[in-house]
Design an enzyme around this catalytic site. Structure first.
Site, PDB file in Angstrom:
ATOM      1  N   HIS C  76       0.816  -1.206   0.000  1.00  0.00           N
ATOM      2  CA  HIS C  76       0.000   0.000   0.000  1.00  0.00           C
ATOM      3  C   HIS C  76       0.857   1.267   0.000  1.00  0.00           C
ATOM      4  CE1 HIS C  76      -3.805   2.086   0.885  1.00  0.00           C
ATOM      5  NE2 HIS C  76      -3.035   2.925   1.536  1.00  0.00           N
ATOM      6  N   GLU C 120      -8.534   7.749  -4.954  1.00  0.00           N
ATOM      7  CA  GLU C 120      -7.959   6.744  -4.070  1.00  0.00           C
ATOM      8  C   GLU C 120      -8.990   5.662  -3.779  1.00  0.00           C
ATOM      9  OE1 GLU C 120      -4.426   8.035  -1.463  1.00  0.00           O
ATOM     10  OE2 GLU C 120      -6.190   8.004  -0.179  1.00  0.00           O
ATOM     11  N   HIS C 122     -10.770   2.771  -1.364  1.00  0.00           N
ATOM     12  CA  HIS C 122     -11.031   2.385   0.021  1.00  0.00           C
ATOM     13  C   HIS C 122     -11.844   1.099  -0.003  1.00  0.00           C
ATOM     14  CE1 HIS C 122     -10.784   4.563   4.107  1.00  0.00           C
ATOM     15  NE2 HIS C 122      -9.600   4.393   3.605  1.00  0.00           N
ATOM     16  N   ASN C 123     -11.308   0.135  -0.750  1.00  0.00           N
ATOM     17  CA  ASN C 123     -12.069  -1.081  -1.030  1.00  0.00           C
ATOM     18  C   ASN C 123     -12.273  -1.951   0.198  1.00  0.00           C
ATOM     19  OD1 ASN C 123     -11.765  -0.080  -3.578  1.00  0.00           O
ATOM     20  ND2 ASN C 123     -10.188  -1.542  -4.196  1.00  0.00           N
ATOM     21  N   GLU C 337      -4.398   4.932  12.875  1.00  0.00           N
ATOM     22  CA  GLU C 337      -4.986   5.534  11.683  1.00  0.00           C
ATOM     23  C   GLU C 337      -6.200   6.367  12.047  1.00  0.00           C
ATOM     24  OE1 GLU C 337      -5.456   2.776   8.464  1.00  0.00           O
ATOM     25  OE2 GLU C 337      -3.298   2.500   8.291  1.00  0.00           O
ATOM     26  N   GLY C 579      -2.280   9.044  -8.494  1.00  0.00           N
ATOM     27  CA  GLY C 579      -2.972   7.770  -8.575  1.00  0.00           C
ATOM     28  C   GLY C 579      -2.682   6.869  -7.402  1.00  0.00           C
ATOM     29  N   ASN C 580      -3.199   5.678  -7.515  1.00  0.00           N
ATOM     30  CA  ASN C 580      -3.214   4.770  -6.381  1.00  0.00           C
ATOM     31  C   ASN C 580      -3.340   3.353  -6.928  1.00  0.00           C
ATOM     32  OD1 ASN C 580      -6.040   3.600  -4.959  1.00  0.00           O
ATOM     33  ND2 ASN C 580      -4.359   3.823  -3.540  1.00  0.00           N
TER      34      ASN C 580
END
Lengths: 107, 250, 831
Positions: C76, C120, C122-123, C337, C579-580
């Site tokens: 990540h 981004e 956030h799956n 986080e 991007g991501n």
């Protein structure tokens, strides 16, 4: 002075339609809980406060409910009051910090 | 004419209101921070949309204790114009300046769409430029816009022409399709739809322009007398609110 | 031996000479334990990675350090599997003010105004807790934009879910949509576009990709850099709690806090809004040297990345970090986080400006460290050094893997899809049809051309998405010229006469069938959508959602798809500026359809020329530009008829694509077209029907030549095609321009009547009232979602058994190594 915790319950007035409660009620029915007659959603809050005595704490919480926590146009409130236990929580990190300090001083 | 737009922490339509008023009326508009108590220099104040204090507890419930509400109350008492849009409407009901309350939409979803409204009364300074029965297109954008008041209050609102606009297609379960209401004196108006988002054709409608134009015409037709220090009830005092509520049959 | 300690005057300085190693925080495992018991595996490090850390440090890392290497070297944060491919993307151009590597990319609108944007994923958080997962995704991408000094003006969301016939999918979808709205509506940024696509490959692993766009003065870019030795480092916003910390530490079972902990991060949009306003105000004072969101891996990644960009170091005093919970350890603080936190470096001497601004907004600020020039990330806790690592090693020299790549495309095998498509179970079990004629034959036995139209219009991937968009505030900021539902959204830019056009695109079915062409199509379609409203595409951001990179087949998909994107970016002149990458997306143990999603930004010079996709009047001519195509390969119809993605990606020639787009932009600019809509999912027939539906205007298409394959003619998804409504008077000049541009153009028919009629000389395929099409198109999604109308408590309507099953699935489908820790001890997936 003592520490109290007031558990405040705010409910919509019976005359006000409660769509969340209605949705939960329907879901419970569809999950086979046919005996469920009615569900009303509300809000539950914990107010931790310091007060001279129980009477004073009660008066303070009542005033909070009347002025802020509950809107009398559409809601009602109730609350219970308890003396808050002082947690005998362990503080490993605090101890660790002290240990670290000690160790450092030793070196 | 001097306009104020209040900014609470969490307001998010303040800039839109400033732009709309500036573009439609050409007047100067000040953004007023929620801690400012004195609004005596203004002819009209707008409480804009948004999520003041995150709408935590209840929408508008915390903002109503802001210092600026004292100034708003003062303006209301002095007969100046107070317009609450969306979250601003919620603040005004919480503060007791308007009757009723705004609850979560009956379908539980946030709803944003262009909505046809029927003008029910043009007796107030806010809707004077509309015709009674006129259908206007104004967007809504809210999750808690279901107007509620008890039956007696509702009857009274209708009987005294204090329902300013109502929905033609009720988007949220509001009682009697109410979208916006006036106070008794007619100088405080709150509505859930956003007239400031309907002031140009490219927005999909310019039907909201006349709200601001009506207000301007009203203010500019008034004789120039500024009332000075009028006695203002303390806003921290809930009894004030209860009285207002009760006077409408609460 | 002298330990480095805090000096009495409150200044910290490294001890002269040889620096001593950091201590082990009492209670943490010792470096020896970590090595012997291979505890580093639980922190996300492989054996080889751990050995490299120890060799480079010249000692064994302590627990805090091992944890930090674990997160920063995760897929990540480090892009270790994707880096070798991402470097091929074109990233420069005269329009690019900031390329990849910062919090967001920035392009120039050409008049002193610039646009910052990024997308981004956030799956996985959304699969675990859909409302908060989506909401925190929106909050995170929002902070990436305003930290560049940009005022956010729009959100877009690209969503992929399983079939809505599954109750659990409906629960996920309803709550993701509510979560996106819950955050975006509250912060007052309109959500103006996006997509929602449904396919069984995403059932257990939905994709939630959020894009944010902001506007700033071209001269006012702020970077995420920790520069200027001695400058103070602050944390602002929310307090640090234990949210999101990798719960699976070696002793979690005994951990007294374990049951209070949750891997779910909860967003606070109100605080997010205050943080945005305060940050923008703070940046305007000129006191900010660098600012960054504490996103994934919180304090660790923000500090290390800011120091890395500045080429320096940073030291932090962790006991000064404001905490929300008691007794937090350095490890926990570094890895928390907690949402709505930012790391800010201010110019020394201007701290008071910051304090005033933050107090105005009621926000907390704490000085926790300072910028150094020794290239180290150094951590102190109660005057004791608890970590010291070279920033270079943490960030710039993080591992890069050239993972094995399969030599040929992985087949999308029938068994992959057998569970799907309950509509045609008998057909899907028969195997893969070999010829196009066989597919068309099968499709015709299932339904007539008319029935296919109605079926496709009601397919949730195509049907009207108002059910979604009306839950988003699409008009706040009063600058939305074109909202959701069209080819691209158009938003006015305050302070400029121009506007921006925005869209997201990416078709996993095409990429699965032909990764290279599918990747190119994602870029081409996004650019085409912008061109359809008259905008000139400028640049793109991407979310590359793929399966397990340790599967050589997935790496083949990734390598080929990014190569295809690169080709398209070059020819269409749309560099990648941010991007991501999201790997480890798997559903029922099967990798998802490889889904690179492209978010593209274009500039609209004249807002009054913007054209919509709705037929506007009767009696106008309807034409289609671009190559004729009657192949069903890759089409949604073929997927529905066969039961899984079939054939190949639709045809695409990038030179033709560029010509068509340029022609369409010229036509819009000269006001020669009254409505424009590109041909995409569902083919020409669906495009035309959508234009009828949107405008409430009918259409008659009576072809003069018979068509040999009606289904192919109607439902081919061949690329580079755009439908337009042209007035009779303008038809001739439009034809001339098309000829001059070397773009094929066919006159299809004429608008009018309350009906849509289509046919060739042999047959009338359908004659349907537009009102009926509208009804089918508009009712499909609300009907499918009728049983979960509204956000519901998380505990239902999911049955217990569903939830248990889902947990298992997550354990094998983790997005990356970092998240392995959240859901289990599945460390075997890391190489």
């Amino acid at each position: 002075m003592s520490n109290y915790v007031a558990k405040v319950q705010v409910q919509l007035k019976a005359s006000v339609f409660d769509p969340q409660g209605h949705a939960v009620e329907q879901a419970l029915h569809s999950l086979g809980h046919g005996g469920v007659r009615r569900v009303r959603m509300g809000k539950s809050m914990e107010v931790h406060l310091e007060a001279a005595d129980e009477q004073s704490a009660t008066a303070q919480v009542r005033q909070m409910c009347e002025t802020v926590l509950c809107n009398p146009v559409m809601e009602t409130f109730s609350f219970t009051l308890e003396i808050e236990k002082n947690g005998d929580e362990v503080d490993p990190v605090g101890q660790l910090a002290e240990i670290a300090q000690g160790r450092q001083n030793r070196t | 004419m001097k306009w104020a737009v209040v900014v609470f922490p969490g307001s998010n339509c303040d800039e839109d209101a400033v732009l709309a008023v500036t573009q439609v009326t050409g007047d100067s508009v000040d953004k007023v921070w929620y801690t400012q108590r004195d609004l005596s220099g203004y002819d009209a104040v707008i409480l804009p949309g948004g999520f003041s204090y995150g709408d935590y507890l209840r929408s508008g419930a915390i903002a109503r204790f802001s210092p600026v509400l004292a100034g708003v109350q003062e303006m209301a008492t002095a007969g100046k114009l107070v317009l609450g849009i969306c979250n601003g409407f919620q603040v005004l009901t919480e503060a007791g300046l308007l009757p009723g309350a705004l609850l979560r939409n009956d379908h539980l979803q946030f709803r944003c769409e262009m909505t046809p409204l029927e003008v029910m009364s043009n007796a107030s300074p806010f809707l004077a430029d509309y015709k009674i029965g006129e259908v206007i297109q104004v967007p809504i954008a809210h999750g808690e816009g279901r107007y509620y008041a008890d039956e007696q209050t509702l009857d009274q609102l209708v009987a005294s022409n204090r329902v300013g606009v109502r929905y033609l297609r009720n988007p949220n379960g509001s009682l009697r399709n109410i979208a916006g209401v006036l106070n008794e004196a007619g100088n405080v108006f709150g509505l859930m739809p956003h007239p400031e988002r309907a002031v140009a054709d490219w927005m999909g409608s310019s039907d909201g322009r006349r709200v601001f134009l009506s207000m301007k015409r009203f203010v500019e037709s008034q004789p120039v007398t500024r009332k000075g220090d009028e006695k203002v009830a303390s806003l921290g005092d809930r009894t004030q609110t209860v009285e207002v509520g009760q006077s409408h049959g609460n | 031996m002298a330990t480095e300690t805090r000096k009495e005057d409150g200044q910290w300085a490294p001890a002269p000479g040889q620096s001593s190693p950091p201590v082990t925080v009492p209670g943490d495992p010792t470096p020896q334990d970590i090595a012997q018991d291979k505890l580093y595996r639980q922190l996300g490090l492989t054996d080889a990675e751990y050995q490299r850390v120890a060799a480079e440090l010249g000692r064994l890392p302590n627990y805090v350090e091992a944890g930090i290497f674990g997160v920063l070297w995760s897929e990540h944060c480090s892009y270790k599997s994707s880096k070798p491919y991402l470097k091929h993307f074109p990233t420069t151009g005269p329009q690019v003010l900031q390329g990849p590597g910062e919090n967001a990319g920035i392009v120039d609108l050409g008049d002193g105004t610039a646009v910052a944007f990024k997308m981004e994923s956030h799956n996985h958080p959304s699969a675990i807790e859909p409302y908060q997962g989506a909401a925190t995704g929106v909050g995170g991408i929002l902070r990436d934009i305003f930290t560049m000094g940009a005022r956010p003006i729009a959100f877009l969301d690209s969503l992929r879910f399983g079939p809505l016939s599954e109750p659990h999918t409906r629960y996920l979808f309803a709550n993701v949509v509510a979560g996106i709205g819950g955050y975006g509506n509250c912060v007052g940024i309109p959500t103006v576009g996006g997509e929602a696509v449904f396919h069984s490959a995403y059932t257990a692993n939905p994709l939630v990709n959020a894009m944010c766009v902001g506007v700033l003065p071209a001269a006012g870019i702020v970077k995420g850099q920790a520069s200027g030795v001695g400058n103070p480092v602050f944390v602002i916003g929310a307090r640090t709690g234990r949210d999101g910390i990798h719960g699976a530490t070696f002793a979690s079972a005994e951990d007294p806090h374990a049951k209070e902990r949750s891997a779910v991060q909860v967003g606070d949009p109100f605080l997010g809004k205050l943080l945005m306003e305060a940050s923008l105000e703070l940046i305007a004072t000129g006191a900010v040297v660098g600012i960054q969101d504490m996103g994934a891996a919180g304090l660790t990644s923000s500090a290390a990345e800011m120091a890395s960009r500045a080429g320096g170091g940073i030291e932090m005093f962790l006991d000064r970090v404001p905490v929300r919970e008691t007794h937090m350890t350095p490890y926990e603080m570094m890895l928390s986080e907690s949402q709505e936190r930012m790391l800010v470096v201010l110019e020394r001497g201007k701290e008071d400006l910051a304090l005033t601004t933050l107090h105005k907004w009621g926000l907390e600020i704490a000085e926790i460290g300072r910028v150094t020039n020794d290239g180290q990330l150094r951590l102190w806790f109660h005057d004791t050094k608890v970590g010291e690592m070279p920033v270079r090693l943490l960030v710039d020299e993080a591992p890069v893997y050239n993972r094995p790549v399969q030599a040929s495309p992985p087949l999308w095998l029938p068994q992959t899809a057998q569970a799907e498509n309950a509509q045609f179970p008998a057909e899907s079990s028969e195997g893969v049809p070999e010829s196009e004629a066989a597919v068309e034959q099968r499709a015709l036995t299932l339904a007539s051309p008319e029935q296919w139209l109605l079926r496709l219009l009601a397919d949730p991937s195509i049907a009207d998405k108002s059910w979604v968009f009306r839950q988003y505030d699409t008009t706040v900021r009063a600058s939305t010229l074109v909202g959701p539902g069209g080819d691209a959204a158009v938003v006015k830019v305050s302070g400029s006469r121009k506007g921006v056009a925005l869209c997201t695109d990416g078709n996993g079915r095409y990429v699965a069938l032909n990764p290279r062409r599918g990747g190119a199509i994602a870029v081409a379609e996004a650019a085409r959508n912008l061109s359809c409203v008259g905008a000139k595409p400028l640049a793109l951001t991407d979310c590359l959602n793929f399966g397990n990179p340790e599967n050589p087949g997935v790496m083949y998909q990734f390598a080929e798809a990014t190569a295809g994107m690169t080709e398209a970016c070059q020819i269409l002149n749309t560099p990648v500026v941010s991007g991501n990458v999201s790997f480890y997306n798997q559903s029922y143990g099967q990798d998802i359809l490889p889904t690179p999603v492209v978010g593209m930004v274009g500039v609209v010079d004249s807002l009054d020329k913007v054209v919509g996709g709705a037929f506007t009047c009767q009696g106008a001519v309807v034409v289609v530009f671009g190559p004729q195509d009657t192949s069903l390969r890759g089409s949604l119809l073929a997927n529905e008829a066969v039961g899984f993605p079939w054939g190949d990606a639709p045809a695409l020639r990038l030179e033709m694509e560029a010509s068509v787009q340029s022609l369409v932009r010229a036509l819009v600019d000269r006001r020669l077209v009254q409505a424009v809509h590109d041909v995409s999912e569902g083919g020409l027939a669906v495009t035309l029907a959508e234009m009828c539906i949107a405008g409430g205007v009918g259409l008659t298409v009576a072809l003069s030549e018979p068509v040999s394959s009606p289904l192919g003619w109607l439902y081919s998804e061949g690329q580079s095609r755009v439908v337009a409504q042209v007035s009779r008077e303008d038809l001739e000049v439009v034809e001339q321009l098309a000829v001059a541009a070397d773009v094929p153009m066919i006159v299809l028919g004429e608008t009018g009547t309350p009906d849509m009629t289509m046919g060739d000389p042999a047959e009338v395929w359908w004659h349907l009232p537009v009102a009926q099409l509208q009804q089918v198109y508009r009712e499909a999604l609300p009907k499918a979602m009728a049983t979960v109308d509204g956000p519901l408590p998380a505990e239902f309507p999911v049955r217990q058994s569903d939830r248990g099953e889902r947990q298992d699935l997550l354990r094998v489908s983790d997005e990356d190594g970092r998240r392995d820790l959240k859901t289990g001890k599945n460390q075997g997936v890391r190489s």
